[in-house]
Motif scaffolding. Sequence first.
Motif, PDB file in Angstrom:
ATOM      1  N   UNK A   1       0.850  -1.187   0.000  1.00 45.49           N
ATOM      2  CA  UNK A   1       0.000   0.000   0.000  1.00 45.49           C
ATOM      3  C   UNK A   1       0.890   1.243   0.000  1.00 45.49           C
ATOM      4  N   UNK A   2       0.722   2.069  -1.040  1.00 46.65           N
ATOM      5  CA  UNK A   2       1.510   3.302  -1.153  1.00 46.65           C
ATOM      6  C   UNK A   2       0.635   4.457  -0.675  1.00 46.65           C
ATOM      7  N   UNK A   3       1.126   5.217   0.287  1.00 46.60           N
ATOM      8  CA  UNK A   3       0.310   6.291   0.862  1.00 46.60           C
ATOM      9  C   UNK A   3       1.000   7.634   0.607  1.00 46.60           C
ATOM     10  N   UNK A   4       0.281   8.522  -0.051  1.00 45.35           N
ATOM     11  CA  UNK A   4       0.869   9.812  -0.423  1.00 45.35           C
ATOM     12  C   UNK A   4      -0.113  10.941  -0.090  1.00 45.35           C
ATOM     13  N   UNK A   5       0.385  12.130  -0.113  1.00 50.54           N
ATOM     14  CA  UNK A   5      -0.405  13.367  -0.064  1.00 50.54           C
ATOM     15  C   UNK A   5      -1.485  13.337   1.028  1.00 50.54           C
TER      16      UNK A   5
ATOM     17  N   UNK B   1      10.092  -7.591  -4.660  1.00 45.96           N
ATOM     18  CA  UNK B   1       9.674  -8.170  -3.379  1.00 45.96           C
ATOM     19  C   UNK B   1       9.990  -7.238  -2.220  1.00 45.96           C
ATOM     20  N   UNK B   2      11.086  -6.493  -2.349  1.00 49.75           N
ATOM     21  CA  UNK B   2      11.527  -5.660  -1.243  1.00 49.75           C
ATOM     22  C   UNK B   2      11.083  -4.205  -1.460  1.00 49.75           C
ATOM     23  N   UNK B   3      10.154  -3.698  -0.643  1.00 49.62           N
ATOM     24  CA  UNK B   3       9.664  -2.322  -0.830  1.00 49.62           C
ATOM     25  C   UNK B   3      10.787  -1.281  -0.756  1.00 49.62           C
ATOM     26  N   UNK B   4      11.843  -1.578  -0.002  1.00 52.80           N
ATOM     27  CA  UNK B   4      12.974  -0.646   0.089  1.00 52.80           C
ATOM     28  C   UNK B   4      13.618  -0.464  -1.287  1.00 52.80           C
TER      29      UNK B   4
ATOM     30  N   UNK C   1       3.895  -1.256   3.726  1.00 59.46           N
ATOM     31  CA  UNK C   1       3.275   0.065   3.719  1.00 59.46           C
ATOM     32  C   UNK C   1       4.352   1.066   3.325  1.00 59.46           C
ATOM     33  N   UNK C   2       4.128   1.779   2.228  1.00 53.44           N
ATOM     34  CA  UNK C   2       5.147   2.666   1.671  1.00 53.44           C
ATOM     35  C   UNK C   2       4.635   4.098   1.724  1.00 53.44           C
TER      36      UNK C   2
END
Length: 498
Positions: free
Chosen positions: A341-345, A451-454, A365-366
């Motif tokens: 899940x990418x969370x922005x703004x 696979x790695x969100x980083x 969670x990004x």
Amino acid sequence: MYIVTAQEMYDIERHAIGEVGIPSVVLMETAGRSIASEIVPQLKGPEQIMVAIGAGNNGGDGWVIARVLLEKGYQAIAVQTVPDAKIKGDALLNKQIFEKVGGHVEYATTQGDFKAKMRKADIIIDAILGIGTRGDVREPYKGFINSINESCATVISVDIPSGIEASEGATGKDAVQADQTYMLGAAKLSAFLPKTAPYFGEWQLLDIGLPRISFESRVNRKLTTIADVRKTLQKRNPFAHKGTYGKGLIVGGSEFMPGSVTMTVMAALRTGAGLCTVATEKAAIPSIAANCLEAMYKDRAGIPEMDLSDFDGIAMGPGMGQDKTAGELVNNLFRGAECPLVIDADALQHAKEMLHAGVRKGRATLLTPHPGEMARLLDIEIGELLANPFSYSARFAEQTGSYVLLKGKHTIVTAPDGRQSVNNTGNAGLAKGGTGDVLTGIVLALAMQQDDPFEALRCACHIHGLSADIQVESAHSEHDLLATDVVKGIGAVYRKLL
Ligand SMILES: NC(=O)C1=CN([C@@H]2O[C@H](COP(=O)(O)OP(=O)(O)OC[C@H]3O[C@@H](n4cnc5c(N)ncnc54)[C@H](O)[C@@H]3O)[C@@H](O)[C@H]2O)[C@@H](O)CC1
Ligand SMILES: [K+]
């Protein structure tokens, strides 16, 4: 390229010297010689070079540089800024060698002396203070530093501009303004902080022979290089179908802000996402769809009934608004989505309490905040965050279990396990509305392929910045670059990378 605090640098050196057995004087010789080798090609011959030397090992490097330049026939004078009794160890040894090969030591212990010695210098090599600097600079160094900054000579700093601490919290008060800084062994953290970075001028990192083993486990912060990104990005499988590279859901946009989410979805598709659905206000769909034929559309009112397991990644926030309905959608997706899940703004503020409560711990969670949004998540002033962005990001990522991309000239990506990376692609053209929405789309696409969100986050900001750089070099300038140009530039980035 590793990025270190002063303490980490000392730990690395202690290991290299104590455990590996590299004599400290060898490191100093290498440091001084490698800087001299960088300076020599810039010299024409008649320049007067003044090496300003302090008490510590930074001064020790200065003695080596002065000797190498002298031996090569250049007019180098060594100006010692402290009494003899303060010069010890390897620095003293190198001072003695300098004198034995015919070098003459001049002394300047007051600002008047220093100014007089400096008068004829075309080049000043600043070896007064290194990473041992702590707190505000004391006299007489403060006066020497101010004199250097008033001179017209070219200023080259050894390891770090004198007066700047290597770690966070540095103020940059009373520091040498270098034209060029040669950092030794590892890049210093303050070269990436907004307040202190300008003092470094153009900088370069020089290898002084510290072994890789001395860095491992002592530092987990690196600059992202193009080689890192190449290693992470996959070649497209010739047998792939549209489901192979991810089905993404983008939640955002509104009747009066349809552009944001349009750029997000275009960027996600350009970055390689297989299929994208935009969930937005019904009234916004026609205008978004007119600009992105490749996506599918849904009324955001239907989200609570959607089967979220259909998606490989979800991004929410751009143009979403701060109203109650948007808040409820964020709540729903934050708790319900199992995929990245990418969370922005706007979605960041809606998610704040759930983030602090660790609701998604264990699920990717990004977060992609700019400094204002990050400061609000942390309940601190922006100035406080910008002076200590590495430690605030690390603490927040660990406490909330989320991956944090803190935007800036040097965007910092942090994983909950403490890994950090710094990005240095991009230019001032990116300081324009919409570029963050583009980044969110790139992040979503890569989060579905990695696979790695980083890795997804650090590749995303590298690609985003590189696209802007390529556009500015070819068709555009930092003035006219638009967020949509950054989307268009993604193709050129892939052609360069793959
Ligand atoms: N240790 C090593 O293995 C190597 C170190 N190298 C060099 O060594 C440097 C670090 O050496 P040191 O640890 O001796 O530190 P410095 O060379 O930075 O010296 C610190 C000196 O500054 C004084 N000082 C500290 N804060 C001050 C302030 N606020 N105002 C005025 N004076 C202040 C201290 O009393 C001390 O005399 C590096 O920056 C690098 O240039 C290189 O030679 C490469 C190898
Ligand atoms: K210095």
